[in-house]
Design an enzyme around this catalytic site. Sequence first.
Site, PDB file in Angstrom:
ATOM      1  CB  CYS A  29      31.162  25.907  23.325  1.00 15.32           C
ATOM      2  SG  CYS A  29      30.565  25.680  21.652  1.00 15.32           S
ATOM      3  CG  HIS A  88      28.834  28.477  25.428  1.00 19.04           C
ATOM      4  ND1 HIS A  88      29.304  29.310  24.445  1.00 19.04           N
ATOM      5  CD2 HIS A  88      28.310  27.386  24.783  1.00 19.04           C
ATOM      6  CE1 HIS A  88      29.093  28.757  23.265  1.00 19.04           C
ATOM      7  NE2 HIS A  88      28.491  27.596  23.450  1.00 19.04           N
ATOM      8  CG  ASN A 116      27.337  28.628  20.114  1.00 18.70           C
ATOM      9  OD1 ASN A 116      28.455  29.033  20.445  1.00 18.70           O
ATOM     10  ND2 ASN A 116      26.937  27.398  20.352  1.00 18.70           N
TER      11      ASN A 116
HETATM   12  O1  UT7 Z   1      27.801  25.208  22.184  1.00 21.09           O
HETATM   13  C1  UT7 Z   1      27.057  24.061  22.108  1.00 21.09           C
HETATM   14  C2  UT7 Z   1      26.463  24.056  20.750  1.00 21.09           C
HETATM   15  N1  UT7 Z   1      25.250  23.359  20.555  1.00 21.09           N
HETATM   16  C3  UT7 Z   1      24.148  23.529  21.310  1.00 21.09           C
HETATM   17  O2  UT7 Z   1      24.110  24.184  22.295  1.00 21.09           O
HETATM   18  C4  UT7 Z   1      22.912  22.826  20.811  1.00 21.09           C
HETATM   19  C5  UT7 Z   1      22.014  22.384  21.921  1.00 21.09           C
HETATM   20  N2  UT7 Z   1      20.707  22.059  21.391  1.00 21.09           N
HETATM   21  C6  UT7 Z   1      19.778  22.996  21.144  1.00 21.09           C
HETATM   22  O3  UT7 Z   1      20.006  24.165  21.393  1.00 21.09           O
HETATM   23  C7  UT7 Z   1      18.460  22.554  20.590  1.00 21.09           C
HETATM   24  O4  UT7 Z   1      18.366  21.141  20.644  1.00 21.09           O
HETATM   25  C8  UT7 Z   1      18.234  23.038  19.133  1.00 21.09           C
HETATM   26  C9  UT7 Z   1      18.050  24.549  19.102  1.00 21.09           C
HETATM   27  C10 UT7 Z   1      19.411  22.651  18.250  1.00 21.09           C
HETATM   28  C11 UT7 Z   1      16.971  22.390  18.549  1.00 21.09           C
HETATM   29  O5  UT7 Z   1      15.864  22.704  19.358  1.00 21.09           O
HETATM   30  P1  UT7 Z   1      14.845  21.534  19.763  1.00 21.09           P
HETATM   31  O6  UT7 Z   1      13.732  22.168  20.473  1.00 21.09           O
HETATM   32  O7  UT7 Z   1      15.648  20.498  20.499  1.00 21.09           O
HETATM   33  O8  UT7 Z   1      14.351  21.026  18.367  1.00 21.09           O
HETATM   34  P2  UT7 Z   1      14.441  19.551  17.778  1.00 21.09           P
HETATM   35  O9  UT7 Z   1      15.834  19.225  17.397  1.00 21.09           O
HETATM   36  O10 UT7 Z   1      13.721  18.625  18.719  1.00 21.09           O
HETATM   37  O11 UT7 Z   1      13.597  19.726  16.464  1.00 21.09           O
HETATM   38  C12 UT7 Z   1      12.212  20.072  16.508  1.00 21.09           C
HETATM   39  C13 UT7 Z   1      11.739  20.287  15.076  1.00 21.09           C
HETATM   40  C14 UT7 Z   1      12.183  19.207  14.100  1.00 21.09           C
HETATM   41  O12 UT7 Z   1      11.111  18.991  13.211  1.00 21.09           O
HETATM   42  P3  UT7 Z   1      10.157  17.707  13.358  1.00 21.09           P
HETATM   43  O13 UT7 Z   1      11.073  16.543  13.221  1.00 21.09           O
HETATM   44  O14 UT7 Z   1       9.550  17.830  14.719  1.00 21.09           O
HETATM   45  O15 UT7 Z   1       9.190  17.888  12.230  1.00 21.09           O
HETATM   46  C15 UT7 Z   1      13.325  19.829  13.355  1.00 21.09           C
HETATM   47  O16 UT7 Z   1      13.465  19.331  12.052  1.00 21.09           O
HETATM   48  O17 UT7 Z   1      12.304  21.509  14.574  1.00 21.09           O
HETATM   49  C16 UT7 Z   1      12.888  21.261  13.297  1.00 21.09           C
HETATM   50  N3  UT7 Z   1      13.997  22.200  13.116  1.00 21.09           N
HETATM   51  C17 UT7 Z   1      13.841  23.392  12.544  1.00 21.09           C
HETATM   52  N4  UT7 Z   1      12.775  24.021  12.037  1.00 21.09           N
HETATM   53  C18 UT7 Z   1      12.942  25.244  11.544  1.00 21.09           C
HETATM   54  C19 UT7 Z   1      15.295  22.045  13.484  1.00 21.09           C
HETATM   55  N5  UT7 Z   1      16.000  23.147  13.146  1.00 21.09           N
HETATM   56  C20 UT7 Z   1      15.115  23.986  12.565  1.00 21.09           C
HETATM   57  C21 UT7 Z   1      15.227  25.273  12.019  1.00 21.09           C
HETATM   58  N6  UT7 Z   1      14.118  25.875  11.521  1.00 21.09           N
HETATM   59  N7  UT7 Z   1      16.392  25.925  11.979  1.00 21.09           N
END
Ligand code: UT7
Length: 342
Positions: free
Chosen positions: A127, A269, A299
């Site tokens: 990215c 980005h 993204n």
């Molecule tokens: O170019 C670089 C590319 N990558 C990035 O920039 C990623 C950077 N990270 C992020 O943007 C965030 O960490 C995410 C958007 C990927 C995730 O957001 P978060 O607030 O950090 O969520 P989390 O990973 O802490 O997950 C919270 C909950 C989890 O459930 P439990 O374990 O609390 O029950 C996940 O399983 O959200 C759940 N979850 C979803 N639920 C519905 C994760 N993805 C999804 C989804 N839909 N798509």
Amino acid sequence: MPHNYNDANRMKPQMQAYVRSTGAYVPPRRMSNDELAQLVDTSDEWIFSHTGIRYRHIAAEGVAASDLAVEAARIALQRAAIEPDEIDLILVATSTPDYLGLPATACIVQDRLKAGKAAAMDLVAACTGFVYGLQTARAFVESGAARTVLLIGSEVYSQIINWQDRNSCVLFGDGAGAVVVSAGQTAEGSRIIDGALYSRGQGAESLARLAGGSRRPLTEDQRASAECFLSMDGRSVYNFAVPALVETIQTLLQRNSLSFDDLDWVVPHQANVRIIEAAAKRAGFDPKKFFTNIAEYANTSAASVPIALDEMWRNGLLKRGQTIITVGFGGGLTYGGNLLVW
Ligand code: UT7
């Protein structure tokens, strides 16, 4: 903190480099969050509230990175009034090349554009690819090694995403953005002033496509396994990204004796609106100066910054003479930015 290469960075260039034009292309197929929710256990509400994404554009079957790159490049060349045989170097920043390893996607683009005099190579910085590419283009022009560089960020993540992994598949989209970088400058003083590039390889596996390279060549079993697709530790990438954004902007401002108020725009980005908001809040930067269009494209990795620049230019937000910073962060892990007078 400024790195050693900064001294070399400060050597008086033979030439100045500036961004002469932009172009962008996204595939026509537009997929909403609701549509995605029919494929995996997610919802429009979760995706939008956690990322700011509403839609992504998805390439049709058989469409590769070079196909999108050529479309974006043609627009940029036309706007620059440059003929393909004036291009000295074609750089394609991509993590989703047409072919694994070789040939470079840039060579496919070179042939399709009939850019008979151009060298062509790919640049892999995920990215941050466009930001790395802009600094590379600047170095070629400032050293006198090239007068005209065509830099393209092009990605077809839909082909490497694990569509069963809701942690990552909701985040990405396909698209390409291009710029022509030329020697010289405009009446408004347009030029690429500075660039700061960093890497943190200890985080390599937090955003990776693990199998298929020389480290883990594909086995028969793996061809259908998750390791063939992108995997991501979202939380650790998030925790890396916020300070990386802040550090890049602060470094570029400090070493050029500028303050945030001197900037017209930051073009980050487009990974997640929350990353951008958290970085702005942490450093006390005015969030209104951060351009975002992630709602429409998700993204698009190396393509996100040039797609954003193109959209800003077309909408009259970006004007000649404005001072801007672009920032990238992502796989590698890599991060960095460019300081420009547009
Ligand atoms: O170019 C670089 C590319 N990558 C990035 O920039 C990623 C950077 N990270 C992020 O943007 C965030 O960490 C995410 C958007 C990927 C995730 O957001 P978060 O607030 O950090 O969520 P989390 O990973 O802490 O997950 C919270 C909950 C989890 O459930 P439990 O374990 O609390 O029950 C996940 O399983 O959200 C759940 N979850 C979803 N639920 C519905 C994760 N993805 C999804 C989804 N839909 N798509």
